[in-house]
Write an enzyme that holds these catalytic residues in place. Structure first.
Site, PDB file in Angstrom:
ATOM      1  CE1 TYR A  56      -3.792   2.407   1.058  1.00  0.00           C
ATOM      2  CE2 TYR A  56      -2.156   3.297   2.578  1.00  0.00           C
ATOM      3  CZ  TYR A  56      -3.374   3.401   1.933  1.00  0.00           C
ATOM      4  OH  TYR A  56      -4.171   4.500   2.151  1.00  0.00           O
ATOM      5  CE  LYS A 106      -3.122   5.439  -1.086  1.00  0.00           C
ATOM      6  NZ  LYS A 106      -4.138   6.148  -1.871  1.00  0.00           N
TER       7      LYS A 106
END
Ligand code: NAD
Ligand code: MG
Length: 270
Positions: free
Chosen positions: A159, A163
């Site tokens: 994740y 980002k």
């Protein structure tokens, strides 16, 4: 429930049309709602249609354009077709807020395709349908990263990588050389932990379950902000119109981040 108060001038976005990906739930829904309160027309692109919320938005803003299109942001062709449909209906697109994202570090491919791929697909479609080079008015695109895209958090590396990628991609498009041609500004927002459903069943979606005890403690310790406050900050970023900017969103504030260059080998002009 009443619409949240927008701190920016009332009807500050009157006459503007906005696209919000991930706008059927969580932070994105609050962004859509506050944009409507500020006078904008809003098109939501989301993988779920959430008709209940859509009906409420329509009823609260009967004189404004509201549409919801069920589409997976990972689907490049589908996103392009969706932009074409929105442009046809709205006449112009002035604002894009790319919020759609997932958390599931066990599904690497899906995480990359939705979080990073989705932002890229929607940003490139925005360029195509908003650019002055193609008959658009220009405007602004705000892309959703996270504080973990700036400061690595060891429990969520996949994740976090998406980002971090979003920050780099958006800063590239936020170069003034593009702006001079397209009239479109690009900014990145990096909120800290926010109260939504995204981290439900967290320990089933992490790749190092042996850290799960520690993970629970870390999650508990995080101070979590409300979606309303984060959305209000995003509207503030839209109003600032600062090309290439990166902001942390924390404690009801937007904090501009100074992204210092590290590589000294390149020509300053590049
Ligand atoms: P959420 O799960 O509440 O909302 C996400 C929305 O995106 C949902 O409406 C969902 O249906 C939609 N969506 C998911 N996959 C999609 C796809 N493939 N195509 C189109 N729409 C899709 O999550 P949230 O917490 O509101 O997160 C929104 C964004 O904010 C995400 O990008 C997330 O990474 C980011 N973010 C969240 C936090 C946090 O702590 N919640 C912190 C920083 C950044
Ligand atoms: Mg959301």
């Amino acid at each position: 429930t009443a619409d949240p108060q927008v701190t920016t001038g009332a009807m500050a976005f009157r006459g503007k049309n906005a696209v919000v990906t991930g706008g059927a739930g969580g932070i994105g829904l609050q962004v859509a709602r506050q944009l409507l309160v500020a006078g904008a027309g809003v098109a939501i692109i989301d993988i779920q249609d959430n008709l209940e919320e859509f009906v409420k938005l329509r009823a609260a803003h009967p004189t404004q354009s509201v549409m919801i299109i069920k589409m997976d942001v990972a689907n490049k062709k589908g996103v392009e077709a969706t932009y074409e449909e929105i442009k046809k209906t709205f006449g112009s697109i002035d604002i894009v807020v790319n919020v759609a994202g997932i958390f599931n570090d066990k599904d690497v491919q899906r995480t990359l395709l939705v979080n990073l791929g989705g932002i890229i697909n929607s940003s490139l479609s925005a360029l195509q349908y908003m650019s002055k080079e193609h008959g658009g008015n220009g405007g602004i695109v705000v892309n959703m990263s996270s504080v973990v895209g700036l400061d690595p958090m060891f429990i969520i590396p996949v994740y976090g990588a998406t980002k971090a990628g979003i920050i780099s991609f958006t800063r590239c498009l936020g170069n003034d050389k593009f702006y001079q041609r397209s009239g479109i500004r690009f900014a990145t927002v990096c909120p800290g932990a926010t109260m939504t459903d995204m981290f439900t069943n967290f320990t089933e979606k992490i790749i190092f379950p042996e850290t799960s005890d520690e993970t629970y403690k870390i999650l508990d310790r995080l101070s979590k902000q409300s979606v309303t406050d984060v959305a209000r900050c995003i509207l503030n970023v839209l109003e600032k119109e600062k090309n290439g900017a990166v902001y942390v969103i924390e404690g009801k504030r937007i904090i501009p981040i100074d992204m210092k260059p590290h590589w000294t080998g390149k020509e300053p002009a590049l």
